[in-house]
Design a protein around this motif. Structure first.
Motif, short mmCIF file in Angstrom:
data_model
loop_
_atom_site.label_atom_id
_atom_site.label_comp_id
_atom_site.label_asym_id
_atom_site.label_seq_id
_atom_site.Cartn_x
_atom_site.Cartn_y
_atom_site.Cartn_z
N THR A 298 0.83 -1.20 0.00
CA THR A 298 0.00 0.00 0.00
C THR A 298 0.87 1.26 0.00
O THR A 298 0.60 2.21 -0.74
CB THR A 298 -0.95 -0.02 1.22
N THR B 215 -7.23 1.62 10.13
CA THR B 215 -7.52 0.20 9.89
C THR B 215 -9.00 0.02 9.60
O THR B 215 -9.84 0.59 10.29
CB THR B 215 -7.14 -0.63 11.13
N ARG B 216 -9.27 -0.77 8.57
CA ARG B 216 -10.66 -1.11 8.28
C ARG B 216 -10.79 -2.63 8.25
O ARG B 216 -9.94 -3.31 7.66
CB ARG B 216 -11.05 -0.52 6.92
N ARG C 187 -7.48 -4.32 7.15
CA ARG C 187 -6.81 -3.71 5.99
C ARG C 187 -6.36 -2.31 6.36
O ARG C 187 -7.07 -1.60 7.07
CB ARG C 187 -7.79 -3.61 4.81
N SER D 37 -5.76 1.56 5.75
CA SER D 37 -6.24 2.63 4.87
C SER D 37 -5.25 3.78 4.94
O SER D 37 -4.61 4.00 5.97
CB SER D 37 -7.64 3.10 5.27
N VAL E 198 -8.77 2.53 1.29
CA VAL E 198 -8.08 1.23 1.19
C VAL E 198 -7.91 0.97 -0.31
O VAL E 198 -8.90 0.73 -1.01
CB VAL E 198 -8.93 0.09 1.81
#
Ligand code: DC
Length: 224
Positions: free
Chosen positions: A44, A73-74, A81, A83, A88
Protein backbone atom coordinates in the motif's frame (compact mmCIF):
# COMPACT_ATOMS: atom_id res chain seq x y z
CA UNK A 1 -10.29 -22.22 20.55
CA UNK A 2 -8.55 -20.12 23.24
CA UNK A 3 -10.60 -19.64 26.44
CA UNK A 4 -12.59 -16.40 26.63
CA UNK A 5 -10.01 -14.55 28.74
CA UNK A 6 -7.06 -15.68 26.63
CA UNK A 7 -5.41 -13.60 23.94
CA UNK A 8 -2.78 -15.13 21.67
CA UNK A 9 -0.41 -13.59 19.15
CA UNK A 10 0.78 -15.75 16.24
CA UNK A 11 3.68 -14.59 14.06
CA UNK A 12 3.67 -16.18 10.60
CA UNK A 13 6.71 -15.43 8.46
CA UNK A 14 8.04 -16.67 5.14
CA UNK A 15 8.99 -15.67 1.60
CA UNK A 16 6.79 -14.74 -1.33
CA UNK A 17 4.02 -17.15 -2.35
CA UNK A 18 4.71 -19.78 0.33
CA UNK A 19 1.02 -19.74 1.31
CA UNK A 20 1.08 -17.32 4.26
CA UNK A 21 -2.14 -15.42 3.54
CA UNK A 22 -4.41 -18.42 2.97
CA UNK A 23 -2.91 -20.19 5.97
CA UNK A 24 -3.29 -17.08 8.17
CA UNK A 25 -6.95 -16.66 7.14
CA UNK A 26 -7.66 -20.32 7.85
CA UNK A 27 -6.05 -20.13 11.29
CA UNK A 28 -7.84 -16.85 12.05
CA UNK A 29 -11.13 -18.62 11.33
CA UNK A 30 -10.23 -21.66 13.40
CA UNK A 31 -9.06 -19.74 16.49
CA UNK A 32 -11.23 -16.61 16.29
CA UNK A 33 -8.34 -14.26 15.55
CA UNK A 34 -7.92 -10.97 13.73
CA UNK A 35 -5.69 -11.37 10.67
CA UNK A 36 -3.15 -8.81 9.50
CA UNK A 37 -1.16 -9.10 6.25
CA UNK A 38 1.84 -6.80 6.65
CA UNK A 39 2.92 -7.43 3.05
CA UNK A 40 -0.19 -5.44 2.14
CA UNK A 41 1.11 -2.56 4.31
CA UNK A 42 4.33 -2.36 2.28
CA UNK A 43 2.42 -2.78 -0.95
CA UNK A 44 0.00 0.00 0.00
CA UNK A 45 2.85 2.40 0.81
CA UNK A 46 4.65 1.43 -2.40
CA UNK A 47 1.49 2.13 -4.38
CA UNK A 48 0.86 5.48 -2.62
CA UNK A 49 4.45 6.63 -3.14
CA UNK A 50 4.35 5.54 -6.79
CA UNK A 51 1.14 7.51 -7.22
CA UNK A 52 2.89 10.55 -5.77
CA UNK A 53 5.71 10.07 -8.27
CA UNK A 54 8.24 9.19 -5.55
CA UNK A 55 10.74 6.39 -6.24
CA UNK A 56 12.51 4.11 -3.71
CA UNK A 57 15.81 6.00 -4.09
CA UNK A 58 14.30 9.36 -3.12
CA UNK A 59 14.70 9.23 0.65
CA UNK A 60 13.96 12.95 1.27
CA UNK A 61 10.67 13.02 -0.70
CA UNK A 62 9.67 9.66 0.84
CA UNK A 63 9.98 11.08 4.37
CA UNK A 64 8.02 14.17 3.35
CA UNK A 65 5.24 12.11 1.74
CA UNK A 66 5.03 9.67 4.68
CA UNK A 67 4.50 12.61 7.04
CA UNK A 68 1.41 13.54 5.01
CA UNK A 69 -0.16 10.08 5.25
CA UNK A 70 -2.64 9.03 7.89
CA UNK A 71 -2.82 5.27 8.46
CA UNK A 72 -5.95 3.67 9.80
CA UNK A 73 -7.52 0.20 9.89
CA UNK A 74 -10.66 -1.11 8.28
CA UNK A 75 -12.00 -4.61 8.90
CA UNK A 76 -12.81 -6.84 5.95
CA UNK A 77 -14.26 -9.95 7.63
CA UNK A 78 -11.52 -11.02 10.05
CA UNK A 79 -8.80 -9.31 8.03
CA UNK A 80 -7.64 -5.84 9.02
CA UNK A 81 -6.81 -3.71 5.99
CA UNK A 82 -4.70 -0.57 6.17
CA UNK A 83 -6.24 2.63 4.87
CA UNK A 84 -4.22 5.63 3.76
CA UNK A 85 -5.89 8.99 4.24
CA UNK A 86 -9.22 7.15 4.55
CA UNK A 87 -8.85 4.96 1.45
CA UNK A 88 -8.08 1.23 1.19
CA UNK A 89 -6.51 0.75 -2.26
CA UNK A 90 -7.97 -2.12 -4.31
CA UNK A 91 -6.16 -5.46 -4.46
CA UNK A 92 -5.57 -4.95 -8.18
CA UNK A 93 -3.69 -1.73 -7.34
CA UNK A 94 -1.43 -3.12 -4.62
CA UNK A 95 -0.81 -6.44 -6.40
CA UNK A 96 0.02 -5.00 -9.82
CA UNK A 97 3.14 -6.08 -11.71
CA UNK A 98 4.73 -2.67 -10.97
CA UNK A 99 4.17 -3.01 -7.22
CA UNK A 100 5.46 -6.61 -7.33
CA UNK A 101 8.64 -5.30 -8.96
CA UNK A 102 9.18 -2.31 -6.67
CA UNK A 103 7.85 -3.24 -3.23
CA UNK A 104 11.05 -4.90 -1.97
CA UNK A 105 13.07 -1.77 -2.79
CA UNK A 106 10.77 0.32 -0.60
CA UNK A 107 10.61 -2.37 2.09
CA UNK A 108 14.42 -2.24 2.41
CA UNK A 109 14.26 1.36 3.67
CA UNK A 110 14.50 1.76 7.44
CA UNK A 111 12.42 4.98 7.11
CA UNK A 112 9.48 2.93 5.85
CA UNK A 113 9.91 0.15 8.38
CA UNK A 114 10.18 2.59 11.30
CA UNK A 115 7.09 4.35 9.99
CA UNK A 116 5.07 1.10 10.09
CA UNK A 117 6.45 -0.30 13.37
CA UNK A 118 4.05 1.33 15.86
CA UNK A 119 1.07 0.87 13.56
CA UNK A 120 1.80 -2.86 13.25
CA UNK A 121 2.46 -3.34 16.99
CA UNK A 122 -0.80 -1.48 17.66
CA UNK A 123 -2.80 -4.09 15.77
CA UNK A 124 -2.71 -6.36 18.84
CA UNK A 125 -4.46 -3.70 20.92
CA UNK A 126 -7.02 -3.22 18.17
CA UNK A 127 -7.72 -6.96 18.02
CA UNK A 128 -8.33 -6.91 21.80
CA UNK A 129 -10.66 -3.92 21.49
CA UNK A 130 -12.64 -5.68 18.77
CA UNK A 131 -13.02 -8.71 21.05
CA UNK A 132 -10.95 -11.22 19.06
CA UNK A 133 -9.23 -14.13 20.82
CA UNK A 134 -5.94 -12.98 19.39
CA UNK A 135 -4.00 -11.77 16.40
CA UNK A 136 -2.31 -13.59 13.55
CA UNK A 137 0.15 -11.38 11.70
CA UNK A 138 1.96 -12.48 8.57
CA UNK A 139 5.08 -11.01 7.00
CA UNK A 140 8.86 -11.24 6.90
CA UNK A 141 9.93 -9.82 10.28
CA UNK A 142 6.96 -10.50 12.54
CA UNK A 143 8.58 -13.08 14.80
CA UNK A 144 11.97 -11.34 14.67
CA UNK A 145 11.12 -7.62 14.99
CA UNK A 146 7.42 -6.75 15.36
CA UNK A 147 6.37 -9.44 17.86
CA UNK A 148 9.53 -11.22 19.04
CA UNK A 149 7.43 -11.97 22.14
CA UNK A 150 4.65 -13.70 20.13
CA UNK A 151 3.05 -16.75 21.74
CA UNK A 152 3.61 -18.79 18.56
CA UNK A 153 6.10 -18.31 15.72
CA UNK A 154 5.92 -20.21 12.44
CA UNK A 155 8.08 -19.95 9.35
CA UNK A 156 6.68 -21.25 6.05
CA UNK A 157 8.89 -22.15 3.10
CA UNK A 158 8.63 -23.91 -0.26
CA UNK A 159 10.93 -24.46 -3.22
CA UNK A 160 11.20 -21.78 -5.93
CA UNK A 161 9.28 -23.68 -8.63
CA UNK A 162 6.30 -24.25 -6.29
CA UNK A 163 6.15 -20.54 -5.36
CA UNK A 164 6.35 -19.37 -8.98
CA UNK A 165 3.64 -21.86 -9.99
CA UNK A 166 1.34 -20.62 -7.20
CA UNK A 167 1.63 -17.00 -8.34
CA UNK A 168 1.03 -17.98 -11.97
CA UNK A 169 -2.09 -19.90 -10.89
CA UNK A 170 -3.34 -16.71 -9.19
CA UNK A 171 -2.89 -14.95 -12.56
CA UNK A 172 -0.13 -12.70 -11.20
CA UNK A 173 3.18 -11.74 -12.77
CA UNK A 174 5.47 -11.81 -9.77
CA UNK A 175 9.23 -11.95 -9.33
CA UNK A 176 9.03 -14.14 -6.23
CA UNK A 177 12.65 -15.38 -6.22
CA UNK A 178 14.07 -11.89 -6.88
CA UNK A 179 11.95 -10.41 -4.09
CA UNK A 180 13.04 -13.14 -1.68
CA UNK A 181 16.70 -12.46 -2.49
CA UNK A 182 16.25 -8.73 -1.86
CA UNK A 183 14.21 -9.32 1.29
CA UNK A 184 16.83 -11.73 2.69
CA UNK A 185 19.83 -9.57 1.89
CA UNK A 186 18.64 -6.18 3.13
CA UNK A 187 20.24 -4.69 6.25
CA UNK A 188 17.06 -3.73 8.10
CA UNK A 189 14.80 -6.52 9.35
CA UNK A 190 15.75 -9.10 6.69
CA UNK A 191 13.61 -12.12 5.91
CA UNK A 192 14.86 -14.79 8.31
CA UNK A 193 13.44 -17.73 10.18
CA UNK A 194 12.88 -16.15 13.61
CA UNK A 195 14.54 -17.65 16.67
CA UNK A 196 12.40 -20.43 18.10
CA UNK A 197 10.04 -20.57 15.09
CA UNK A 198 8.65 -23.87 13.84
CA UNK A 199 9.51 -24.35 10.16
CA UNK A 200 6.89 -25.82 7.83
CA UNK A 201 7.64 -26.87 4.24
CA UNK A 202 4.40 -26.12 2.38
CA UNK A 203 5.47 -27.55 -1.01
CA UNK A 204 4.16 -31.05 -0.40
CA UNK A 205 1.09 -30.07 1.64
CA UNK A 206 -2.23 -28.64 0.54
CA UNK A 207 -3.71 -25.62 2.30
CA UNK A 208 -5.91 -27.63 4.67
CA UNK A 209 -2.97 -29.80 5.66
CA UNK A 210 -0.86 -26.75 6.51
CA UNK A 211 -3.68 -25.23 8.59
CA UNK A 212 -4.28 -28.57 10.30
CA UNK A 213 -0.61 -29.05 11.09
CA UNK A 214 -0.15 -25.60 12.63
CA UNK A 215 -3.55 -25.72 14.36
CA UNK A 216 -2.70 -29.04 15.98
CA UNK A 217 0.66 -27.74 17.22
CA UNK A 218 -1.09 -24.78 18.85
CA UNK A 219 -3.80 -26.95 20.42
CA UNK A 220 -1.21 -29.39 21.73
CA UNK A 221 0.72 -26.52 23.31
CA UNK A 222 -2.43 -25.06 24.88
CA UNK A 223 -3.19 -28.37 26.53
CA UNK A 224 0.23 -28.65 28.21
O1 DC B 1 3.77 -10.79 1.61
P1 DC B 1 3.94 -10.02 0.28
O2 DC B 1 4.58 -10.85 -0.77
O3 DC B 1 2.67 -9.39 -0.18
O4 DC B 1 4.96 -8.83 0.66
C1 DC B 1 5.34 -7.85 -0.26
C2 DC B 1 6.71 -7.32 0.07
O5 DC B 1 6.66 -6.56 1.28
C3 DC B 1 7.81 -8.35 0.29
O6 DC B 1 8.51 -8.64 -0.90
C4 DC B 1 8.71 -7.71 1.29
C5 DC B 1 7.85 -6.73 2.02
N1 DC B 1 7.52 -7.13 3.38
C6 DC B 1 8.47 -6.88 4.35
O7 DC B 1 9.55 -6.39 4.04
N2 DC B 1 8.17 -7.12 5.65
C7 DC B 1 7.01 -7.66 6.01
N3 DC B 1 6.76 -7.88 7.30
C8 DC B 1 6.05 -7.97 5.02
C9 DC B 1 6.35 -7.72 3.70
Amino acid sequence: MPSSNMFIVIALDGGAAVGKSSTARGLAERFGLMHVDTGAHYRTLCYALNQAGVGPEQVGPIAKKLAELQLDTRLDGRSARVSINGIVPADAEIRSTKVNEEVSKFAALSELRDYLFEYQRGQAELAREYGYSGLIMEGRDIGSVIFPDADYRFFLHADEATCAARRAKEGQTDVTATRDEMDKSRKTAPLICPKGATQIDTASLNLNEVIEKIGNLIIADMQI
